[in-house]
Design a protein around this motif. Structure first.
Motif, short mmCIF file in Angstrom:
data_model
loop_
_atom_site.label_atom_id
_atom_site.label_comp_id
_atom_site.label_asym_id
_atom_site.label_seq_id
_atom_site.Cartn_x
_atom_site.Cartn_y
_atom_site.Cartn_z
N ASN A 47 -4.74 -8.30 -6.96
CA ASN A 47 -5.20 -8.27 -8.34
C ASN A 47 -5.52 -6.85 -8.78
O ASN A 47 -5.19 -6.43 -9.90
N ALA A 48 -6.15 -6.10 -7.90
CA ALA A 48 -6.46 -4.70 -8.21
C ALA A 48 -5.18 -3.88 -8.34
O ALA A 48 -5.07 -3.00 -9.20
N ALA A 49 -4.19 -4.17 -7.48
CA ALA A 49 -2.92 -3.44 -7.56
C ALA A 49 -2.17 -3.79 -8.84
O ALA A 49 -1.57 -2.92 -9.48
N ALA A 50 -2.21 -5.06 -9.24
CA ALA A 50 -1.54 -5.47 -10.47
C ALA A 50 -2.20 -4.86 -11.70
O ALA A 50 -1.52 -4.57 -12.69
N ALA A 51 -3.52 -4.65 -11.64
CA ALA A 51 -4.23 -4.03 -12.76
C ALA A 51 -4.06 -2.51 -12.78
O ALA A 51 -4.52 -1.86 -13.72
N GLY A 52 -3.44 -1.94 -11.78
CA GLY A 52 -3.23 -0.50 -11.73
C GLY A 52 -4.39 0.27 -11.15
O GLY A 52 -4.38 1.51 -11.20
N GLU A 53 -5.36 -0.42 -10.60
CA GLU A 53 -6.52 0.27 -10.04
C GLU A 53 -6.23 0.88 -8.68
O GLU A 53 -6.78 1.93 -8.33
N THR A 54 -5.37 0.26 -7.91
CA THR A 54 -5.00 0.75 -6.58
C THR A 54 -3.51 0.59 -6.38
O THR A 54 -2.87 -0.22 -7.07
N PRO A 55 -2.90 1.33 -5.46
CA PRO A 55 -1.49 1.07 -5.14
C PRO A 55 -1.35 -0.26 -4.41
O PRO A 55 -2.33 -0.85 -3.96
N VAL A 56 -0.12 -0.73 -4.31
CA VAL A 56 0.14 -1.98 -3.61
C VAL A 56 -0.10 -1.76 -2.12
O VAL A 56 0.57 -0.96 -1.47
N LEU A 57 -1.09 -2.47 -1.59
CA LEU A 57 -1.44 -2.36 -0.18
C LEU A 57 -0.80 -3.49 0.60
O LEU A 57 -0.34 -4.48 0.03
N GLY A 58 -0.78 -3.35 1.92
CA GLY A 58 -0.13 -4.35 2.76
C GLY A 58 1.35 -4.07 2.90
O GLY A 58 2.01 -3.66 1.95
N GLY A 59 1.85 -4.28 4.11
CA GLY A 59 3.24 -3.96 4.35
C GLY A 59 3.93 -4.96 5.25
O GLY A 59 3.38 -6.02 5.59
N ALA A 60 5.12 -4.58 5.67
CA ALA A 60 5.96 -5.46 6.48
C ALA A 60 6.16 -4.92 7.89
O ALA A 60 7.11 -5.30 8.57
N TYR A 61 5.25 -4.06 8.35
CA TYR A 61 5.42 -3.48 9.68
C TYR A 61 5.42 -4.56 10.76
O TYR A 61 6.24 -4.53 11.69
N HIS A 62 4.53 -5.53 10.65
CA HIS A 62 4.49 -6.60 11.64
C HIS A 62 5.76 -7.45 11.60
O HIS A 62 6.22 -7.94 12.64
N ALA A 63 6.35 -7.62 10.40
CA ALA A 63 7.59 -8.38 10.29
C ALA A 63 8.77 -7.61 10.88
O ALA A 63 9.67 -8.21 11.50
N ILE A 64 8.79 -6.29 10.70
CA ILE A 64 9.85 -5.48 11.30
C ILE A 64 9.78 -5.56 12.82
O ILE A 64 10.80 -5.73 13.51
#
Length: 377
Positions: free
Chosen positions: A135-152
């Motif tokens: 929600n914070a990332a969608a509002a532009g307050e923070t960058p999009v956090l969380g990644g796909a490292y565990h999936a890779i």
């Protein structure tokens, strides 16, 4: 005294262009491009009448061209060349129809995946990422956090074990079918079951692996190696069929020459037959990996889904890129703000395509390194 009249020489007229017997009854170079341009215009007009769309425009333009161009060629060059041009243009059209969807898929994935391909996506997992974070990332307050490292990590680990299990089994099976079975009842039976395995749904392979390990280690057993066994069931038929076809095209003269020199059969296979067919075998293995690396259903029932990094394929749930994409699209981290989840999903899809491309490159390098040397190399 006589005078001589001087007359100015008459201008030399250039010879009128005449077509020789070699160029007579041949279409001019501008004819087909002109028909193509006219087909584009006519296709646009017809598409506007029927409800304009780019796809409809392309289809109508292609139909008009395929009808008009052979007729024009027939009128100029005759029926035989007209029929030849019709088949030629049909081949070109089929090529375009095959390439356009591929280009469209690659372009769509690049356009949607590149914005999300950040160091954060490649070096972090989804551990600790919540709906409030998105929600914070969608509002532009923070960058999009969380990644796909565990999936890779999960994709590479599971695919590695599946390849390690399936390639030796598939290669040895193909060698038996080509070099040893000689059309016997066992060879015919193996060929039949390999053909059956080629068409089984992927979820059946997942259920088989889950049931097998459930009997061995208890119900609800899920970890990476179980998923690797499920993918092995799907990979073996592809490896067998491709390797078998590659071994069949090796000339028998090479085998006979080795036997004439007193080389044993197993050494002939190892030193002559396999190196000759290694390029096709490597391509077949790559095709088998590409066949299973994007599977989702068998991994959901064998490896589960996790948000943290798990390096151990023999303990704990693991996430792969296909399951990561599935969950990011179907169950966004924040249902009210799905854009960050969709960005992660597109970036993960791009990573998956890049992995497949890298595998193809590695297969070509391996085939080039182990292929028999020729005089030109």
């Amino acid at each position: 005294m006589t005078t001589t009249a001087f007359h100015s020489p008459s201008p030399v007229r250039p010879p009128s262009p005449r077509r020789s017997t070699l160029t007579r009854n041949q279409k001019p170079a501008w004819l087909v491009p002109a028909i193509g341009a006219a087909a584009v215009v006519v296709g646009a007009a017809l598409a506007a009448l029927l409800g304009f769309s780019v796809a409809l425009w392309a289809v109508l333009a292609a139909v008009v061209f395929l009808v008009a161009a052979p007729i024009a060629v027939t009128a100029v060059e005759g029926r035989r060349n007209g029929a030849d041009s019709l088949v030629t243009y049909l081949v070109y059209t089929a090529f375009v129809l095959a390439v356009v969807p591929l280009i469209s898929v690659v372009w769509t994935v690049l356009a949607n995946g590149l914005p999300g391909l950040t160091p954060n996506l490649l070096l972090t997992s989804m551990n600790g990422v919540t709906g409030a974070t998105d929600n914070a990332a969608a509002a532009g307050e923070t960058p999009v956090l969380g990644g796909a490292y565990h999936a890779i990590v999960g994709t590479i680990s599971i695919t590695f074990w599946a390849t390690l299990l399936s390639v030796p089994i598939g290669l040895l099976t193909a060698i038996y079918l080509v070099e040893y079975s000689k059309g016997g009842w066992l060879g015919r039976g193996i060929t039949f079951f390999v053909d059956v395995m080629t068409g089984i749904p992927s979820i059946v392979a997942g259920l088989f692996a889950a049931a097998l390990f459930g009997l061995l280690f208890g119900p609800s057993t899920r970890f990476g190696f179980v998923a690797a066994v499920a993918l092995t069931v799907l990979m073996i038929p592809t490896v067998v069929k491709n390797t078998e076809e590659m071994l069949k095209i090796v000339p028998n003269e090479l085998r006979e020459a080795a036997y004439a020199l007193g080389v044993r059969k197993w050494r002939t296979i190892l030193k002559v037959v396999i190196p000759t067919a290694i390029s096709g075998i490597a391509s077949g293995v790559t095709l088998a990996i590409a066949r299973v690396i994007g599977e989702t259903a068998p991994l959901l029932v064998t490896a589960g889904f996790a948000t943290a990094i798990n390096w151990n394929s023999f303990s704990g749930w693991m996430t792969t890129l296909p399951t990561f994409i599935y969950y990011q699209i179907m169950t966004p981290t924040s249902p009210t703000s799905p854009d960050p989840s969709q960005q992660r999903a597109w970036a993960a899809a791009l990573i998956l395509i890049l992995i497949v491309m890298l595998l193809n490159l590695v297969a070509r390098l391996i085939a080039r390194a182990f292929a028999p040397k020729t005089a030109g190399r």
